[in-house]
Design a protein around this motif. Sequence first.
Motif, PDB file in Angstrom:
ATOM      1  N   ASP A  87       0.834  -1.210   0.000  1.00 53.44           N
ATOM      2  CA  ASP A  87       0.000   0.000   0.000  1.00 53.44           C
ATOM      3  C   ASP A  87       0.865   1.255   0.000  1.00 53.44           C
ATOM      4  OD1 ASP A  87      -2.039   1.824   0.226  1.00 53.44           O
ATOM      5  OD2 ASP A  87      -2.414   1.435   2.337  1.00 53.44           O
ATOM      6  N   GLN A  88       0.837   1.993  -1.092  1.00 51.07           N
ATOM      7  CA  GLN A  88       1.619   3.221  -1.195  1.00 51.07           C
ATOM      8  C   GLN A  88       0.960   4.373  -0.451  1.00 51.07           C
ATOM      9  OE1 GLN A  88       1.911   3.656  -5.412  1.00 51.07           O
ATOM     10  NE2 GLN A  88       3.555   2.166  -5.593  1.00 51.07           N
ATOM     11  N   THR A  89      -0.349   4.287  -0.204  1.00 50.31           N
ATOM     12  CA  THR A  89      -1.066   5.372   0.479  1.00 50.31           C
ATOM     13  C   THR A  89      -0.947   5.268   1.993  1.00 50.31           C
ATOM     14  OG1 THR A  89      -3.147   4.132   0.537  1.00 50.31           O
ATOM     15  CG2 THR A  89      -2.738   5.521  -1.398  1.00 50.31           C
ATOM     16  N   ARG A  90      -0.453   4.160   2.478  1.00 56.35           N
ATOM     17  CA  ARG A  90      -0.280   3.903   3.917  1.00 56.35           C
ATOM     18  C   ARG A  90      -1.608   3.871   4.675  1.00 56.35           C
ATOM     19  NH1 ARG A  90       3.873   1.847   2.568  1.00 56.35           N
ATOM     20  NH2 ARG A  90       5.799   2.962   2.381  1.00 56.35           N
ATOM     21  N   ARG A  91      -2.667   3.471   3.986  1.00 52.88           N
ATOM     22  CA  ARG A  91      -3.976   3.350   4.648  1.00 52.88           C
ATOM     23  C   ARG A  91      -4.197   1.957   5.214  1.00 52.88           C
ATOM     24  NH1 ARG A  91      -7.529   6.497   0.135  1.00 52.88           N
ATOM     25  NH2 ARG A  91      -6.635   8.538   0.521  1.00 52.88           N
ATOM     26  N   ALA A  92      -3.563   0.961   4.604  1.00 51.67           N
ATOM     27  CA  ALA A  92      -3.710  -0.415   5.063  1.00 51.67           C
ATOM     28  C   ALA A  92      -2.615  -0.710   6.080  1.00 51.67           C
ATOM     29  CB  ALA A  92      -3.610  -1.380   3.895  1.00 51.67           C
ATOM     30  N   ARG A  93      -3.029  -1.051   7.272  1.00 53.02           N
ATOM     31  CA  ARG A  93      -2.072  -1.436   8.323  1.00 53.02           C
ATOM     32  C   ARG A  93      -2.393  -2.846   8.780  1.00 53.02           C
ATOM     33  NH1 ARG A  93      -1.273   3.829  12.161  1.00 53.02           N
ATOM     34  NH2 ARG A  93      -0.219   5.090  10.587  1.00 53.02           N
ATOM     35  N   ALA A  94      -1.391  -3.658   8.820  1.00 52.25           N
ATOM     36  CA  ALA A  94      -1.564  -5.065   9.185  1.00 52.25           C
ATOM     37  C   ALA A  94      -2.254  -5.185  10.535  1.00 52.25           C
ATOM     38  CB  ALA A  94      -0.214  -5.770   9.220  1.00 52.25           C
ATOM     39  N   GLY A  95      -3.283  -6.026  10.577  1.00 49.19           N
ATOM     40  CA  GLY A  95      -4.015  -6.272  11.807  1.00 49.19           C
ATOM     41  C   GLY A  95      -5.181  -5.329  12.053  1.00 49.19           C
ATOM     42  N   GLU A  96      -5.342  -4.310  11.222  1.00 49.14           N
ATOM     43  CA  GLU A  96      -6.460  -3.381  11.387  1.00 49.14           C
ATOM     44  C   GLU A  96      -7.589  -3.754  10.428  1.00 49.14           C
ATOM     45  OE1 GLU A  96      -4.042   0.581  12.824  1.00 49.14           O
ATOM     46  OE2 GLU A  96      -5.299   0.700  11.051  1.00 49.14           O
ATOM     47  N   GLN A  97      -8.798  -3.343  10.792  1.00 51.56           N
ATOM     48  CA  GLN A  97      -9.961  -3.627   9.964  1.00 51.56           C
ATOM     49  C   GLN A  97      -9.832  -2.961   8.600  1.00 51.56           C
ATOM     50  OE1 GLN A  97     -13.406  -2.169  11.979  1.00 51.56           O
ATOM     51  NE2 GLN A  97     -13.380  -3.757  13.526  1.00 51.56           N
ATOM     52  N   VAL A  98     -10.403  -3.617   7.590  1.00 46.23           N
ATOM     53  CA  VAL A  98     -10.442  -3.036   6.252  1.00 46.23           C
ATOM     54  C   VAL A  98     -11.519  -1.957   6.209  1.00 46.23           C
ATOM     55  CG1 VAL A  98      -9.616  -5.151   5.164  1.00 46.23           C
ATOM     56  CG2 VAL A  98     -12.063  -4.786   5.418  1.00 46.23           C
ATOM     57  N   ARG A  99     -11.658  -1.306   5.049  1.00 46.00           N
ATOM     58  CA  ARG A  99     -12.678  -0.264   4.879  1.00 46.00           C
ATOM     59  C   ARG A  99     -14.074  -0.824   5.152  1.00 46.00           C
ATOM     60  NH1 ARG A  99     -10.908  -0.335  -0.294  1.00 46.00           N
ATOM     61  NH2 ARG A  99     -13.092  -0.461  -0.880  1.00 46.00           N
ATOM     62  N   LEU A 100     -14.986   0.037   5.514  1.00 42.73           N
ATOM     63  CA  LEU A 100     -16.335  -0.387   5.878  1.00 42.73           C
ATOM     64  C   LEU A 100     -17.086  -1.062   4.735  1.00 42.73           C
ATOM     65  CD1 LEU A 100     -17.542   2.571   8.122  1.00 42.73           C
ATOM     66  CD2 LEU A 100     -16.800   0.296   8.823  1.00 42.73           C
ATOM     67  N   ASP A 101     -16.862  -0.633   3.493  1.00 41.61           N
ATOM     68  CA  ASP A 101     -17.613  -1.218   2.382  1.00 41.61           C
ATOM     69  C   ASP A 101     -17.219  -2.666   2.088  1.00 41.61           C
ATOM     70  OD1 ASP A 101     -15.163  -0.210   1.452  1.00 41.61           O
ATOM     71  OD2 ASP A 101     -15.910  -0.045  -0.597  1.00 41.61           O
ATOM     72  N   ILE A 102     -16.077  -3.117   2.580  1.00 37.03           N
ATOM     73  CA  ILE A 102     -15.669  -4.514   2.400  1.00 37.03           C
ATOM     74  C   ILE A 102     -15.371  -5.185   3.741  1.00 37.03           C
ATOM     75  CG2 ILE A 102     -14.801  -4.212   0.040  1.00 37.03           C
ATOM     76  CD1 ILE A 102     -11.954  -4.140   1.259  1.00 37.03           C
ATOM     77  N   LEU A 103     -15.907  -4.640   4.820  1.00 41.21           N
ATOM     78  CA  LEU A 103     -15.587  -5.150   6.158  1.00 41.21           C
ATOM     79  C   LEU A 103     -16.056  -6.588   6.356  1.00 41.21           C
ATOM     80  CD1 LEU A 103     -14.348  -4.527   8.909  1.00 41.21           C
ATOM     81  CD2 LEU A 103     -16.564  -3.620   9.621  1.00 41.21           C
ATOM     82  N   TYR A 104     -17.246  -6.925   5.880  1.00 44.71           N
ATOM     83  CA  TYR A 104     -17.800  -8.270   6.091  1.00 44.71           C
ATOM     84  C   TYR A 104     -17.834  -9.108   4.818  1.00 44.71           C
ATOM     85  CZ  TYR A 104     -19.157  -6.074  10.418  1.00 44.71           C
ATOM     86  OH  TYR A 104     -19.127  -5.400  11.608  1.00 44.71           O
ATOM     87  N   THR A 105     -17.982  -8.470   3.669  1.00 47.05           N
ATOM     88  CA  THR A 105     -18.006  -9.164   2.390  1.00 47.05           C
ATOM     89  C   THR A 105     -17.017  -8.471   1.463  1.00 47.05           C
ATOM     90  OG1 THR A 105     -20.335  -9.701   2.709  1.00 47.05           O
ATOM     91  CG2 THR A 105     -19.463  -9.945   0.496  1.00 47.05           C
TER      92      THR A 105
END
Length: 89
Positions: free
Chosen positions: A39-57
């Motif tokens: 991730d070049q934007t540094r928004r994805a951090r290992a162990g943290e939840q993904v964005r809400l639109d793909i949180l469960y599916t």
Amino acid sequence: MKSPQDIINHYKERLSMSDQKMVTAKEFWIWTEKAEYQDQTRRARAGEQVRLDILYTAPKFMVDQGLIVDAANTEVKVIEGQTDLLGFL
């Protein structure tokens, strides 16, 4: 390296959401170290939840490429103890 968001946008442009194979998490999806590294934007951090639109599916390709994992299948380490101000710097 492409960010996870770039990968998602690429596939969204090529396929509509109804055509994509989606995977549902037992709990919720979290980012992996591989996603954080790419991730070049540094928004994805290992162990943290993904964005809400793909949180469960989420799109199956993200699981197949190892960008996300189900939180139910991971061990979360909780570090307990006392800290001082220098611990936050």
